[in-house]
Write a protein that holds these residues in place. Structure first.
Motif, short mmCIF file in Angstrom:
data_model
loop_
_atom_site.label_atom_id
_atom_site.label_comp_id
_atom_site.label_asym_id
_atom_site.label_seq_id
_atom_site.Cartn_x
_atom_site.Cartn_y
_atom_site.Cartn_z
N LEU A 191 10.49 -7.72 -48.47
CA LEU A 191 10.17 -6.77 -49.47
C LEU A 191 9.70 -5.47 -48.75
O LEU A 191 9.86 -4.26 -49.24
CB LEU A 191 9.13 -7.35 -50.54
CG LEU A 191 10.03 -8.19 -51.17
CD1 LEU A 191 8.74 -8.84 -52.47
CD2 LEU A 191 10.90 -7.79 -52.10
N CYS A 192 8.59 -5.66 -47.90
CA CYS A 192 8.21 -4.33 -46.78
C CYS A 192 9.12 -3.77 -46.19
O CYS A 192 9.25 -2.53 -46.06
CB CYS A 192 6.99 -5.15 -46.06
SG CYS A 192 5.48 -5.74 -46.94
N VAL A 193 10.05 -4.53 -45.56
CA VAL A 193 11.16 -3.94 -44.93
C VAL A 193 12.04 -3.11 -45.74
O VAL A 193 12.36 -1.66 -45.40
CB VAL A 193 11.67 -4.78 -44.12
CG1 VAL A 193 13.15 -4.39 -43.32
CG2 VAL A 193 11.04 -5.40 -42.82
N ILE A 194 12.40 -3.66 -46.81
CA ILE A 194 13.30 -2.84 -47.59
C ILE A 194 12.53 -1.63 -48.33
O ILE A 194 13.04 -0.65 -48.34
CB ILE A 194 13.60 -3.86 -48.81
CG1 ILE A 194 14.54 -5.12 -48.35
CG2 ILE A 194 14.34 -3.18 -49.96
CD1 ILE A 194 14.92 -6.12 -49.25
N ALA A 195 11.32 -1.85 -48.77
CA ALA A 195 10.46 -0.60 -49.27
C ALA A 195 10.29 0.50 -48.40
O ALA A 195 10.70 1.34 -48.50
CB ALA A 195 9.22 -1.25 -49.82
N SER A 196 10.12 -0.03 -47.00
CA SER A 196 9.79 0.93 -45.87
C SER A 196 11.16 1.63 -45.67
O SER A 196 11.13 2.92 -45.44
CB SER A 196 9.39 0.26 -44.57
OG SER A 196 8.07 -0.35 -44.66
N MET A 197 12.31 0.95 -45.49
CA MET A 197 13.67 1.77 -45.34
C MET A 197 13.96 2.68 -46.18
O MET A 197 14.55 3.82 -46.18
CB MET A 197 14.78 0.82 -44.95
CG MET A 197 14.42 -0.23 -43.83
SD MET A 197 15.62 -1.45 -43.39
CE MET A 197 17.13 -0.21 -43.48
N ALA A 198 13.83 2.30 -47.49
CA ALA A 198 14.21 3.04 -48.84
C ALA A 198 13.18 4.37 -48.71
O ALA A 198 13.79 5.50 -49.03
CB ALA A 198 13.77 2.33 -50.06
N MET A 199 11.94 4.15 -48.52
CA MET A 199 11.16 5.37 -48.42
C MET A 199 11.35 6.45 -47.25
O MET A 199 11.60 7.56 -47.47
CB MET A 199 9.83 5.15 -48.63
CG MET A 199 9.08 4.45 -49.76
SD MET A 199 7.27 3.87 -49.78
CE MET A 199 7.08 2.73 -48.45
N LEU A 200 11.70 5.84 -46.27
CA LEU A 200 11.92 6.63 -45.18
C LEU A 200 13.27 7.21 -45.26
O LEU A 200 13.47 8.60 -44.81
CB LEU A 200 12.04 5.70 -43.89
CG LEU A 200 10.64 5.39 -43.42
CD1 LEU A 200 10.66 4.48 -42.17
CD2 LEU A 200 9.49 6.58 -42.88
N GLY B 93 5.68 11.50 -46.18
CA GLY B 93 6.70 10.18 -45.88
C GLY B 93 5.99 9.03 -45.27
O GLY B 93 6.08 7.71 -45.48
N VAL B 94 5.74 9.17 -44.05
CA VAL B 94 4.86 8.26 -43.12
C VAL B 94 3.72 7.79 -43.74
O VAL B 94 3.55 6.39 -43.68
CB VAL B 94 4.64 8.95 -41.72
CG1 VAL B 94 4.14 7.93 -40.94
CG2 VAL B 94 6.15 9.34 -41.01
N THR B 95 2.88 8.57 -44.34
CA THR B 95 1.68 8.11 -44.91
C THR B 95 2.08 7.31 -46.32
O THR B 95 1.25 6.25 -46.34
CB THR B 95 0.82 9.25 -45.55
OG1 THR B 95 0.46 10.25 -44.36
CG2 THR B 95 -0.58 8.89 -45.87
N MET B 96 2.90 7.56 -46.64
CA MET B 96 3.28 6.63 -48.09
C MET B 96 3.85 5.40 -47.62
O MET B 96 3.40 4.21 -48.13
CB MET B 96 4.29 7.30 -48.95
CG MET B 96 4.65 6.64 -50.28
SD MET B 96 5.58 7.50 -51.14
CE MET B 96 7.11 7.82 -50.49
N VAL B 97 4.52 5.48 -46.40
CA VAL B 97 5.12 4.09 -46.03
C VAL B 97 3.74 3.24 -45.58
O VAL B 97 3.57 1.95 -45.88
CB VAL B 97 5.88 4.37 -44.77
CG1 VAL B 97 6.40 3.01 -44.16
CG2 VAL B 97 7.32 4.88 -45.35
#
Length: 302
Positions: free
Chosen positions: A285-294, A226-230
């Motif tokens: 977009l980076c913040v939204i993607a990070s929050m969604a993946m985490l 999960g962290v690696t993907m972010v």
């Protein structure tokens, strides 16, 4: 007097104040290096700034930059290219990185050399790696075109950087080669932390290699993955040098990502207000993607 103050701060009831004092220099430094430029960028995005100057009077507040941005077909095309690149590169990096980590995690002769070879691309500077791939995919004397001719896949040298589809896949291949070693290192560290007793118990129960991978390895690696993907997604979002050196966003903006668009608008057309608006949207977009993946990663863990 000074000793008494230190003793007072060391008391359990006041230890949180000591923590705040020790963290204050780092917080101030981060605010000066990251927060202040970010606020300036957000402020400029709401102004019609062609070339910012120190001490210049602030221009009137306007939403024109964002209105032009959201009505621009080029911006939406750039978002689509960025999304494709993020999905392709992240998926490939995770697949190749996990596979190589599983490979070098086994015991065999030459394992240290294999681990070094896996991590080597990560140590190569991006510009040098990009120049190497530019030579490999050169349309006149590139190695890849020669291989295609020898394998019968092409009758002549392929113009990789003149075709929109080919140029996109050249950029994606270069980024995967540069990015998968990071995933391998992270996954290898996660694999080393899995107790060997889990696998021994599964072998006693008759579990196959695929079943051990499905029910032991993957669930145990989920926090690391999960962290690696972010981190990989954020790297692809912001990466600039690989695309700039290989294609400069061409041909026909087929490889223009948001970072390339920001650079072109700022230093090519000197539209710093418009470029700041692109940068702010990229950050969101980076913040939204990070929050969604985490968020999905934490749910998968439970």
């Amino acid at each position: 007097m000074r000793k008494r103050k230190l003793i007072d701060l060391a008391r359990p009831s006041r230890q949180h104040w000591l923590g705040y004092i020790l963290l204050a220099p780092a917080v101030i430094l981060v605010a000066a290096i990251i927060a202040y430029p970010l606020l300036i960028s957000i402020d400029i995005s709401f102004q019609d700034v062609k070339l910012p100057r120190m001490g210049a009077a602030r221009k009137p507040f306007t939403l024109e930059n964002y209105q032009d941005l959201f009505s621009s077909p080029e911006f939406w095309h750039t978002c689509w290219v960025t999304l494709k690149l993020v999905v392709v590169v992240t998926t490939a990096c995770l697949a190749v990185g996990l596979a190589t980590a599983l490979l070098v995690n086994n015991r065999f002769r030459g394992r240290r050399i294999a681990r070094l070879a896996v991590a080597l691309p990560w140590a190569v500077p991006e510009v040098i790696a990009t120049v190497i791939f530019a030579w490999i995919f050169d349309s006149s004397f590139g190695l890849m075109g020669w291989l295609f001719i020898k394998l019968g896949l092409a009758n002549q040298m392929v113009a990789w950087f003149s075709d929109t589809t080919a140029a996109f896949w050249v950029v994606a291949t270069t980024m995967v080669w540069k990015g998968y070693p990071f995933v391998s290192i992270m996954c290898l560290a996660g694999l080393q932390s899995i107790p060997e007793d889990f696998y021994n118990a599964a072998k006693v129960d008759g579990a196959s290699a695929l079943q051990r991978l499905r029910w032991i390895t993957i669930p145990s690696l989920m926090p690391v993955l999960g962290v690696t993907m972010v981190l990989v997604v954020l790297w692809v979002f912001r990466d600039f040098s690989i695309i700039k050196v290989l294609t400069d966003g061409g041909p026909l903006k087929a490889t223009q990502t948001l970072s390339i668009m920001t650079y072109n608008e700022a230093f090519g057309f000197f539209k710093f207000g418009y470029a700041s608006a692109v940068g702010v949207i990229t950050l969101l977009l980076c913040v939204i993607a990070s929050m969604a993946m985490l968020g999905r990663g934490s749910k998968a863990m439970y």
